[in-house]
Design a protein around this motif. Sequence first.
Motif, PDB file in Angstrom:
ATOM      1  N   LEU A 179      -8.638   1.818 -14.365  1.00 10.33           N
ATOM      2  CA  LEU A 179      -9.595   2.523 -13.508  1.00 10.33           C
ATOM      3  C   LEU A 179      -8.959   3.833 -13.071  1.00 10.33           C
ATOM      4  N   LEU A 180      -9.513   4.944 -13.544  1.00  6.34           N
ATOM      5  CA  LEU A 180      -8.843   6.235 -13.379  1.00  6.34           C
ATOM      6  C   LEU A 180      -9.085   6.882 -12.022  1.00  6.34           C
ATOM      7  N   THR A 181     -10.215   6.558 -11.377  1.00  7.18           N
ATOM      8  CA  THR A 181     -10.539   7.246 -10.119  1.00  7.18           C
ATOM      9  C   THR A 181     -11.070   6.277  -9.060  1.00  7.18           C
ATOM     10  N   PRO A 182     -10.310   5.230  -8.719  1.00  2.08           N
ATOM     11  CA  PRO A 182     -10.782   4.333  -7.661  1.00  2.08           C
ATOM     12  C   PRO A 182     -10.865   5.064  -6.327  1.00  2.08           C
ATOM     13  N   GLU A 183     -11.844   4.702  -5.501  1.00  3.22           N
ATOM     14  CA  GLU A 183     -11.899   5.312  -4.167  1.00  3.22           C
ATOM     15  C   GLU A 183     -10.647   4.964  -3.368  1.00  3.22           C
ATOM     16  N   LYS A 184     -10.191   3.713  -3.500  1.00  4.59           N
ATOM     17  CA  LYS A 184      -9.008   3.275  -2.750  1.00  4.59           C
ATOM     18  C   LYS A 184      -8.071   2.505  -3.667  1.00  4.59           C
ATOM     19  N   LEU A 185      -6.783   2.753  -3.481  1.00  9.14           N
ATOM     20  CA  LEU A 185      -5.748   2.015  -4.184  1.00  9.14           C
ATOM     21  C   LEU A 185      -4.757   1.576  -3.109  1.00  9.14           C
ATOM     22  N   ILE A 186      -4.891   0.322  -2.677  1.00  6.26           N
ATOM     23  CA  ILE A 186      -4.159  -0.191  -1.518  1.00  6.26           C
ATOM     24  C   ILE A 186      -3.134  -1.214  -1.979  1.00  6.26           C
ATOM     25  N   CYS A 187      -1.899  -1.072  -1.495  1.00  8.49           N
ATOM     26  CA  CYS A 187      -0.813  -1.978  -1.886  1.00  8.49           C
ATOM     27  C   CYS A 187      -0.372  -2.813  -0.682  1.00  8.49           C
ATOM     28  N   VAL A 188      -0.076  -4.076  -0.958  1.00  5.36           N
ATOM     29  CA  VAL A 188       0.446  -4.991   0.053  1.00  5.36           C
ATOM     30  C   VAL A 188       1.966  -4.991  -0.050  1.00  5.36           C
ATOM     31  N   GLY A 189       2.627  -4.845   1.092  1.00  6.37           N
ATOM     32  CA  GLY A 189       4.081  -4.848   1.107  1.00  6.37           C
ATOM     33  C   GLY A 189       4.629  -6.259   0.985  1.00  6.37           C
ATOM     34  N   VAL A 190       5.450  -6.676   1.897  1.00  2.00           N
ATOM     35  CA  VAL A 190       6.169  -7.951   1.818  1.00  2.00           C
ATOM     36  C   VAL A 190       5.178  -9.115   1.784  1.00  2.00           C
ATOM     37  N   ASN A 191       5.115  -9.845   0.637  1.00  6.09           N
ATOM     38  CA  ASN A 191       4.117 -10.909   0.522  1.00  6.09           C
ATOM     39  C   ASN A 191       4.629 -12.159  -0.182  1.00  6.09           C
ATOM     40  N   PHE A 192       5.952 -12.295  -0.317  1.00 11.28           N
ATOM     41  CA  PHE A 192       6.525 -13.541  -0.823  1.00 11.28           C
ATOM     42  C   PHE A 192       7.651 -13.951   0.118  1.00 11.28           C
ATOM     43  N   PRO A 193       7.836 -15.263   0.357  1.00 11.32           N
ATOM     44  CA  PRO A 193       8.803 -15.702   1.368  1.00 11.32           C
ATOM     45  C   PRO A 193      10.204 -15.139   1.167  1.00 11.32           C
ATOM     46  N   ASP A 194      10.736 -15.206  -0.060  1.00 11.22           N
ATOM     47  CA  ASP A 194      12.092 -14.729  -0.302  1.00 11.22           C
ATOM     48  C   ASP A 194      12.184 -13.217  -0.104  1.00 11.22           C
ATOM     49  N   ARG A 195      11.083 -12.537  -0.343  1.00 14.30           N
ATOM     50  CA  ARG A 195      11.047 -11.087  -0.164  1.00 14.30           C
ATOM     51  C   ARG A 195      11.173 -10.754   1.323  1.00 14.30           C
ATOM     52  N   ASN A 196      10.545 -11.549   2.180  1.00 17.76           N
ATOM     53  CA  ASN A 196      10.660 -11.337   3.627  1.00 17.76           C
ATOM     54  C   ASN A 196      12.103 -11.547   4.075  1.00 17.76           C
ATOM     55  N   GLU A 197      12.765 -12.555   3.502  1.00 18.26           N
ATOM     56  CA  GLU A 197      14.144 -12.853   3.894  1.00 18.26           C
ATOM     57  C   GLU A 197      15.105 -11.750   3.464  1.00 18.26           C
ATOM     58  N   GLU A 198      14.727 -10.974   2.441  1.00 20.73           N
ATOM     59  CA  GLU A 198      15.590  -9.878   1.980  1.00 20.73           C
ATOM     60  C   GLU A 198      15.886  -8.872   3.093  1.00 20.73           C
ATOM     61  N   TYR A 199      14.967  -8.774   4.039  1.00 18.55           N
ATOM     62  CA  TYR A 199      15.139  -7.753   5.079  1.00 18.55           C
ATOM     63  C   TYR A 199      16.218  -8.119   6.091  1.00 18.55           C
ATOM     64  N   LYS A 200      16.609  -9.403   6.119  1.00 23.08           N
ATOM     65  CA  LYS A 200      17.723  -9.863   6.963  1.00 23.08           C
ATOM     66  C   LYS A 200      17.604  -9.357   8.402  1.00 23.08           C
ATOM     67  N   ASP A 201      16.355  -9.337   8.889  1.00 20.14           N
ATOM     68  CA  ASP A 201      16.150  -8.881  10.271  1.00 20.14           C
ATOM     69  C   ASP A 201      15.875 -10.055  11.204  1.00 20.14           C
ATOM     70  N   GLY A 202      15.981 -11.270  10.665  1.00 18.70           N
ATOM     71  CA  GLY A 202      15.779 -12.450  11.493  1.00 18.70           C
ATOM     72  C   GLY A 202      14.334 -12.719  11.862  1.00 18.70           C
ATOM     73  N   GLN A 203      13.433 -11.888  11.381  1.00 13.51           N
ATOM     74  CA  GLN A 203      12.028 -12.051  11.760  1.00 13.51           C
ATOM     75  C   GLN A 203      11.322 -13.019  10.824  1.00 13.51           C
ATOM     76  N   GLN A 204      10.427 -13.807  11.418  1.00  9.85           N
ATOM     77  CA  GLN A 204       9.577 -14.686  10.627  1.00  9.85           C
ATOM     78  C   GLN A 204       8.611 -13.832   9.808  1.00  9.85           C
ATOM     79  N   ALA A 205       7.972 -14.471   8.847  1.00  9.16           N
ATOM     80  CA  ALA A 205       6.951 -13.768   8.066  1.00  9.16           C
ATOM     81  C   ALA A 205       5.923 -13.183   9.018  1.00  9.16           C
ATOM     82  N   PRO A 206       5.497 -11.934   8.791  1.00  8.96           N
ATOM     83  CA  PRO A 206       4.563 -11.287   9.704  1.00  8.96           C
ATOM     84  C   PRO A 206       3.202 -11.984   9.700  1.00  8.96           C
TER      85      PRO A 206
END
Length: 290
Positions: free
Chosen positions: A72-99
């Motif tokens: 799709l060459l010209t979508p009105e919106k192209l939105i990305c989700v950041g941290v969305n897997f458990p191990d990915r959240n732990e990578e941040y090592k900030d002690g925070q639970q999944a948002p």
Amino acid sequence: MHTRFASFTRNGQAGYGIIAETGVIDLSARFGTDYPTLQSVVEAGALHRLEEASRGLQPDFPVSEITYEIPLLTPEKLICVGVNFPDRNEEYKDGQQAPSNPSLFIRFPRSFTGHDRPLIRPPESPQLDYEGEIVIVIGKGGRRIAEADALDHIAALTLCNEGTIRDWVRHAKFNVTQGKNFDRTGSIGPWLVPYRDESQLADIRLVTRVNGEVRQEDRTSRMIFSFRKIINYISTFTTLVPGDVIVTGTPTGAGARFDPPVWLKPGDVIEVEADGIGILRNTVADEGTA
């Protein structure tokens, strides 16, 4: 086998069609008057109609004659989700639970390239990284879409290598936009697979390989925010329209997490693979040499 709708260029002409086992069924030559682009097919809710109309048609030319474009060459919106897997959240090592809510950012279409084309490493930074992700394409628009109804709004699935210039996501106090939007640093494709039912999404195995080595591997059943939740949440603040693209998050294992980090370099081959969708493959080239 799932039907695979692709956008492509052939002999300098833009087109779209179905990638069959033995070649390309050129739908733009047959239906271009009604639907000039694959995006207009999605916006009209006509993917399944063209799928039916193509049954029994023979390929018009070999796949080797096309250059893949992003579907799709010209979508009105192209939105990305950041941290969305458990191990990915732990990578941040900030002690925070999944948002409790998804982190979101915007990308522009020109920050992506198509399947089998090089990701472009810009001269400003060597820190080009990969992120393999599942993409959902909206087929039915809406605002404040209930989670129970959310999957009814999906038209198709595809893949993304959400390439990132890592040091440029830290250029300012609180945003990632710059590092996510260098031209042609990511890819989407190779094609759209029409969405049929929840079984397609429930437990997809998602794998990213660099030069044949598995770097990322996880399953969508482990996502922090489900596809239903993502659609519900985004549609709370913005009206989703047909053709909108949502990139739904990457597992752990990107190059930035190695010690020392391992960045992509010219000659590397990155493959993002997902059950029922296919393989999105790209190489890497320096800007000005591709």
